[in-house]
Motif scaffolding. Structure first.
Motif, PDB file in Angstrom:
ATOM      1  N   LYS A  67       2.779   2.968 -13.509  1.00 33.03           N
ATOM      2  CA  LYS A  67       1.917   1.992 -12.844  1.00 33.03           C
ATOM      3  C   LYS A  67       2.640   1.187 -11.772  1.00 33.03           C
ATOM      4  O   LYS A  67       2.014   0.491 -10.985  1.00 33.03           O
ATOM      5  CB  LYS A  67       1.344   1.011 -13.876  1.00 33.03           C
ATOM      6  N   ALA A  68       3.999   1.253 -11.771  1.00 29.83           N
ATOM      7  CA  ALA A  68       4.770   0.296 -10.971  1.00 29.83           C
ATOM      8  C   ALA A  68       5.531   0.923  -9.817  1.00 29.83           C
ATOM      9  O   ALA A  68       5.935   2.079  -9.861  1.00 29.83           O
ATOM     10  CB  ALA A  68       5.751  -0.441 -11.882  1.00 29.83           C
ATOM     11  N   GLU A  69       5.704   0.136  -8.756  1.00 24.55           N
ATOM     12  CA  GLU A  69       6.641   0.447  -7.675  1.00 24.55           C
ATOM     13  C   GLU A  69       7.321  -0.856  -7.274  1.00 24.55           C
ATOM     14  O   GLU A  69       6.812  -1.947  -7.553  1.00 24.55           O
ATOM     15  CB  GLU A  69       5.939   1.109  -6.488  1.00 24.55           C
ATOM     16  N   ILE A  70       8.481  -0.757  -6.634  1.00 26.51           N
ATOM     17  CA  ILE A  70       9.334  -1.932  -6.410  1.00 26.51           C
ATOM     18  C   ILE A  70       9.602  -2.153  -4.924  1.00 26.51           C
ATOM     19  O   ILE A  70       9.912  -1.218  -4.186  1.00 26.51           O
ATOM     20  CB  ILE A  70      10.680  -1.769  -7.156  1.00 26.51           C
ATOM     21  N   ILE A  71       9.470  -3.420  -4.516  1.00 26.02           N
ATOM     22  CA  ILE A  71       9.885  -3.864  -3.181  1.00 26.02           C
ATOM     23  C   ILE A  71      11.083  -4.794  -3.377  1.00 26.02           C
ATOM     24  O   ILE A  71      11.030  -5.709  -4.202  1.00 26.02           O
ATOM     25  CB  ILE A  71       8.752  -4.614  -2.450  1.00 26.02           C
ATOM     26  N   ILE A  72      12.156  -4.543  -2.624  1.00 25.52           N
ATOM     27  CA  ILE A  72      13.347  -5.391  -2.715  1.00 25.52           C
ATOM     28  C   ILE A  72      13.450  -6.250  -1.459  1.00 25.52           C
ATOM     29  O   ILE A  72      13.433  -5.732  -0.341  1.00 25.52           O
ATOM     30  CB  ILE A  72      14.630  -4.546  -2.868  1.00 25.52           C
ATOM     31  N   CYS A  73      13.550  -7.561  -1.659  1.00 21.17           N
ATOM     32  CA  CYS A  73      13.677  -8.491  -0.527  1.00 21.17           C
ATOM     33  C   CYS A  73      15.101  -8.999  -0.422  1.00 21.17           C
ATOM     34  O   CYS A  73      15.764  -9.239  -1.438  1.00 21.17           O
ATOM     35  CB  CYS A  73      12.754  -9.700  -0.720  1.00 21.17           C
ATOM     36  N   ILE A  74      15.566  -9.186   0.796  1.00 23.62           N
ATOM     37  CA  ILE A  74      16.865  -9.823   1.016  1.00 23.62           C
ATOM     38  C   ILE A  74      16.758 -10.733   2.235  1.00 23.62           C
ATOM     39  O   ILE A  74      16.238 -10.330   3.286  1.00 23.62           O
ATOM     40  CB  ILE A  74      18.002  -8.787   1.182  1.00 23.62           C
ATOM     41  N   TYR A  75      17.196 -11.952   2.088  1.00 23.13           N
ATOM     42  CA  TYR A  75      17.174 -12.932   3.179  1.00 23.13           C
ATOM     43  C   TYR A  75      18.263 -12.579   4.197  1.00 23.13           C
ATOM     44  O   TYR A  75      19.426 -12.363   3.835  1.00 23.13           O
ATOM     45  CB  TYR A  75      17.376 -14.325   2.601  1.00 23.13           C
ATOM     46  N   SER A  76      17.904 -12.505   5.460  1.00 24.32           N
ATOM     47  CA  SER A  76      18.844 -12.104   6.507  1.00 24.32           C
ATOM     48  C   SER A  76      20.072 -13.010   6.553  1.00 24.32           C
ATOM     49  O   SER A  76      21.188 -12.552   6.810  1.00 24.32           O
ATOM     50  CB  SER A  76      18.147 -12.097   7.869  1.00 24.32           C
ATOM     51  N   GLY A  77      19.871 -14.304   6.281  1.00 22.07           N
ATOM     52  CA  GLY A  77      20.991 -15.245   6.295  1.00 22.07           C
ATOM     53  C   GLY A  77      22.037 -14.926   5.242  1.00 22.07           C
ATOM     54  O   GLY A  77      23.235 -15.172   5.446  1.00 22.07           O
ATOM     55  N   ASP A 101      20.020   2.238  -6.625  1.00 21.05           N
ATOM     56  CA  ASP A 101      20.593   3.320  -7.433  1.00 21.05           C
ATOM     57  C   ASP A 101      20.182   3.185  -8.898  1.00 21.05           C
ATOM     58  O   ASP A 101      19.857   4.177  -9.560  1.00 21.05           O
ATOM     59  CB  ASP A 101      22.124   3.314  -7.320  1.00 21.05           C
ATOM     60  N   ILE A 102      20.199   1.949  -9.404  1.00 25.14           N
ATOM     61  CA  ILE A 102      19.834   1.719 -10.809  1.00 25.14           C
ATOM     62  C   ILE A 102      18.355   2.016 -11.037  1.00 25.14           C
ATOM     63  O   ILE A 102      17.980   2.656 -12.030  1.00 25.14           O
ATOM     64  CB  ILE A 102      20.178   0.274 -11.225  1.00 25.14           C
ATOM     65  N   PHE A 103      17.502   1.559 -10.128  1.00 23.78           N
ATOM     66  CA  PHE A 103      16.067   1.819 -10.273  1.00 23.78           C
ATOM     67  C   PHE A 103      15.782   3.321 -10.296  1.00 23.78           C
ATOM     68  O   PHE A 103      14.994   3.809 -11.103  1.00 23.78           O
ATOM     69  CB  PHE A 103      15.284   1.151  -9.134  1.00 23.78           C
ATOM     70  N   ARG A 104      16.421   4.045  -9.404  1.00 18.45           N
ATOM     71  CA  ARG A 104      16.209   5.490  -9.351  1.00 18.45           C
ATOM     72  C   ARG A 104      16.690   6.153 -10.635  1.00 18.45           C
ATOM     73  O   ARG A 104      16.062   7.087 -11.143  1.00 18.45           O
ATOM     74  CB  ARG A 104      16.943   6.076  -8.142  1.00 18.45           C
ATOM     75  N   LYS A 105      17.801   5.660 -11.159  1.00 17.27           N
ATOM     76  CA  LYS A 105      18.349   6.201 -12.404  1.00 17.27           C
ATOM     77  C   LYS A 105      17.352   6.039 -13.551  1.00 17.27           C
ATOM     78  O   LYS A 105      17.297   6.870 -14.466  1.00 17.27           O
ATOM     79  CB  LYS A 105      19.660   5.480 -12.734  1.00 17.27           C
ATOM     80  N   HIS A 106      16.555   4.980 -13.502  1.00 17.86           N
ATOM     81  CA  HIS A 106      15.563   4.719 -14.542  1.00 17.86           C
ATOM     82  C   HIS A 106      14.176   5.254 -14.165  1.00 17.86           C
ATOM     83  O   HIS A 106      13.171   4.847 -14.755  1.00 17.86           O
ATOM     84  CB  HIS A 106      15.480   3.217 -14.826  1.00 17.86           C
ATOM     85  N   ASP A 107      14.133   6.142 -13.169  1.00 20.83           N
ATOM     86  CA  ASP A 107      12.876   6.788 -12.748  1.00 20.83           C
ATOM     87  C   ASP A 107      11.834   5.790 -12.256  1.00 20.83           C
ATOM     88  O   ASP A 107      10.622   6.005 -12.434  1.00 20.83           O
ATOM     89  CB  ASP A 107      12.277   7.632 -13.890  1.00 20.83           C
ATOM     90  N   LEU A 108      12.292   4.704 -11.647  1.00 20.71           N
ATOM     91  CA  LEU A 108      11.387   3.717 -11.068  1.00 20.71           C
ATOM     92  C   LEU A 108      11.323   3.920  -9.557  1.00 20.71           C
ATOM     93  O   LEU A 108      12.347   4.160  -8.910  1.00 20.71           O
ATOM     94  CB  LEU A 108      11.860   2.298 -11.394  1.00 20.71           C
ATOM     95  N   VAL A 109      10.135   3.810  -9.010  1.00 22.61           N
ATOM     96  CA  VAL A 109       9.913   4.073  -7.585  1.00 22.61           C
ATOM     97  C   VAL A 109      10.274   2.835  -6.758  1.00 22.61           C
ATOM     98  O   VAL A 109       9.724   1.752  -6.979  1.00 22.61           O
ATOM     99  CB  VAL A 109       8.442   4.466  -7.324  1.00 22.61           C
ATOM    100  N   VAL A 110      11.220   3.004  -5.837  1.00 22.17           N
ATOM    101  CA  VAL A 110      11.545   1.934  -4.882  1.00 22.17           C
ATOM    102  C   VAL A 110      10.722   2.186  -3.625  1.00 22.17           C
ATOM    103  O   VAL A 110      10.936   3.174  -2.929  1.00 22.17           O
ATOM    104  CB  VAL A 110      13.047   1.901  -4.546  1.00 22.17           C
ATOM    105  N   ASN A 111       9.781   1.299  -3.352  1.00 19.71           N
ATOM    106  CA  ASN A 111       8.913   1.462  -2.185  1.00 19.71           C
ATOM    107  C   ASN A 111       9.687   1.244  -0.888  1.00 19.71           C
ATOM    108  O   ASN A 111       9.662   2.080   0.021  1.00 19.71           O
ATOM    109  CB  ASN A 111       7.739   0.479  -2.282  1.00 19.71           C
TER     110      ASN A 111
END
Length: 505
Positions: A67-77, A101-111
């Motif tokens: 059911k899940a996919e992941i968005i990773i945010c990082i502040y430019s500063g 890398d960890i998300f992929r290892k756990h079969d989680l989709v990184v959007n």
């Protein structure tokens, strides 16, 4: 043996069930779930809630991976300032790569990855984006939201959230996370709500923040430990006044969430055209950690230790020029408020006393450094610096000898091997220091283990050092700090450098 005060199994079961309820209630097509704190390897939670599985959050996501996919945010500063994740000693941009890398290892989709508050002419940020895109990772740039935080009409318009590119998502649960606080997760969620609504889709927002724990007392050591951990962000725990007014019940939240709640509520209502389902910032949360504490006394003691630990780390970070004096003062104030002192950390006094003892008995030990390490059975082992090895290496060697039932004066590594490595460092690699660091000693021990059964037996005990406490009377080198963290040893130091050298320190 560390006592358990928290049920990891109950937490995973109850937390996943509660998130699924949020996904399924109402007529929404999708839930944007802001994940605060550490999604994987949450060392802070593991320290203050003994029994907590540091990877509990990713395990519960695995239960919902379809059911899940992941968005990773990082502040430019944070990219430009090389902000570092303290637990692992790596910068936030590297932490983003590690998380993927960890998300992929756990079969989680990184959007995708979103660089928030992006500004033009930022070479370090552009380099990071190029690195991601050339590895086939979708990357988005979100700039500072025009009108934020007061002009809601501008925020919820094509000039505000509409200026951000829409992130194409497919699944009913979109987890929005980041390497640390201030990564822009909330703004990304609200931007997505705006774009989804413009496309005629009904979506919702919720927040998963482990700390502070809303249903334990405001001044509970676990909640105070959260303030100590975020002293640089100036987070302050407070009673959720909105929750108290709406329900007549006390709940704990923190200043940033309370300050931003009225704005977030108005933004959501402006986007959806409906009254918000949330009457308080606590309502927005899905955290069930407080219900899984099984021994409050054990948890309180662990949290007290974390408060001391955070203060001692802050002192060293200040000495290194990483943080302001204000942050150290805040960490000290929190420790004082809980009537704690440095010596309440059991390894501090033995390390300092042994160092003073050596200095007093012989002037050759004027610059001696000592590390004390507490083993699972409560035994405290010490190790001192010498011409052969640093204090951390000596303490680790002495500890695994003790765990193996060996005499302290037994040589596990041939002096000839140690000298050969020292000669290599100085004569071939051009090093200034000859004392071997912790990693070098462990490597030498590994080589010795091939022909020396005692060395092999001692080396096999190294995993038992995980979660042990240690304290050093001088600031550790980056290499030793990294090695001890890899061993799982929770180490603090006095804010003093070994030498007056500025580079070879």
């Amino acid at each position: 043996m560390t006592e358990i005060g928290f049920s990891a199994e109950q937490y995973i079961e109850e937390q996943s069930k509660y998130i699924l309820q949020r996904i399924n209630c109402g007529n929404s097509e999708r839930l944007y779930l802001e994940f605060g704190g550490k999604l994987v390897q949450d060392k802070h939670a593991m320290r203050v809630l003994p029994g907590f599985d540091e990877n509990a959050k990713i395990k519960l996501l695995q239960k919902m991976k379809d059911k899940a996919e992941i968005i990773i945010c990082i502040y430019s500063g944070d990219i430009m300032t090389n902000k570092t994740r303290q637990d692992f000693g790596i910068t936030y941009d590297l932490e983003v790569l590690r998380l993927m890398d960890i998300f992929r290892k756990h079969d989680l989709v990184v959007n995708s990855v979103v660089v928030t508050r992006y500004e033009d002419n930022s070479p370090a940020v552009d380099k990071f984006i190029n690195k991601l895109e050339r590895r086939g990772i979708r990357t988005y740039k979100h700039r500072f939201t025009k009108g934020y935080p007061t002009d809601v009409d501008t925020i919820v318009s094509d000039e505000g959230y509409g200026a951000n590119p829409y992130i194409e998502v497919e699944r009913p649960l979109v987890v929005v996370t980041g390497p640390g606080g201030g990564s822009g997760k909330l703004a990304t969620c609200l931007s997505q709500l705006y774009h989804e609504n413009k496309r005629g889709r009904k979506v919702r927002y919720a927040k998963f923040e482990t700390f502070p724990i809303w249903n334990i007392p405001l001044k509970h050591p676990v909640n105070v430990a959260y303030e100590a951990a975020t002293a640089d962000l100036k987070d302050v725990n407070m009673i959720d006044s909105f929750h108290l007014e709406a329900y007549g019940e006390k709940a704990v939240n923190y200043n940033r969430d309370l300050e931003v709640f009225p704005v977030v509520k108005r933004i959501i209502e402006k986007i959806t055209g409906e009254e918000s389902e949330y009457k308080s910032p606590t309502d927005m949360g899905v955290n069930r950690a407080g219900f899984c504490i099984t021994n409050d006394e054990v948890v309180r003691e662990a949290a007290d230790q974390e408060i001391i630990r955070r203060y001692m780390i802050a002192q060293c970070d200040y000495k290194k020029g990483k943080i302001s004096g204000e942050t150290v003062e805040r960490a000290k104030l929190l420790m004082d408020d809980m009537s704690l002192c440095e010596e309440d950390r059991r390894v501090v006094l033995p390390a300092r006393e042994y160092a003073e003892q050596k200095k007093a008995c012989d002037e050759r030990y004027a610059n001696v450094v000592v590390m004390a390490l507490e083993l699972p059975d409560g035994k405290i082992i010490t190790g001192r610096s010498s011409r052969r090895m640093v204090a951390a290496a000596a303490a680790v060697l002495n500890a695994i000898k003790y765990l193996s039932g060996m005499a302290d004066d037994l040589y596990l590594i041939s002096p000839g091997i140690l000298k050969s490595i020292q000669d290599l460092k100085v004569d071939v690699l051009g090093a200034e220091k000859t004392s071997l660091n912790c990693e070098e000693i462990l490597t030498a021990l590994t080589i010795s283990a091939v022909t020396n059964p005692s060395a092999a037996r001692a080396l096999a005990k190294a995993p038992q050092l995980k979660s042990c406490h240690a304290h050093c009377t001088a600031i550790l080198s980056d290499k030793d700090e990294s090695t001890l963290k890899a061993l799982g040893i929770d180490v603090t130091s006095d804010p003093e450098y070994i030498t007056n050298n500025l580079y070879y320190s």
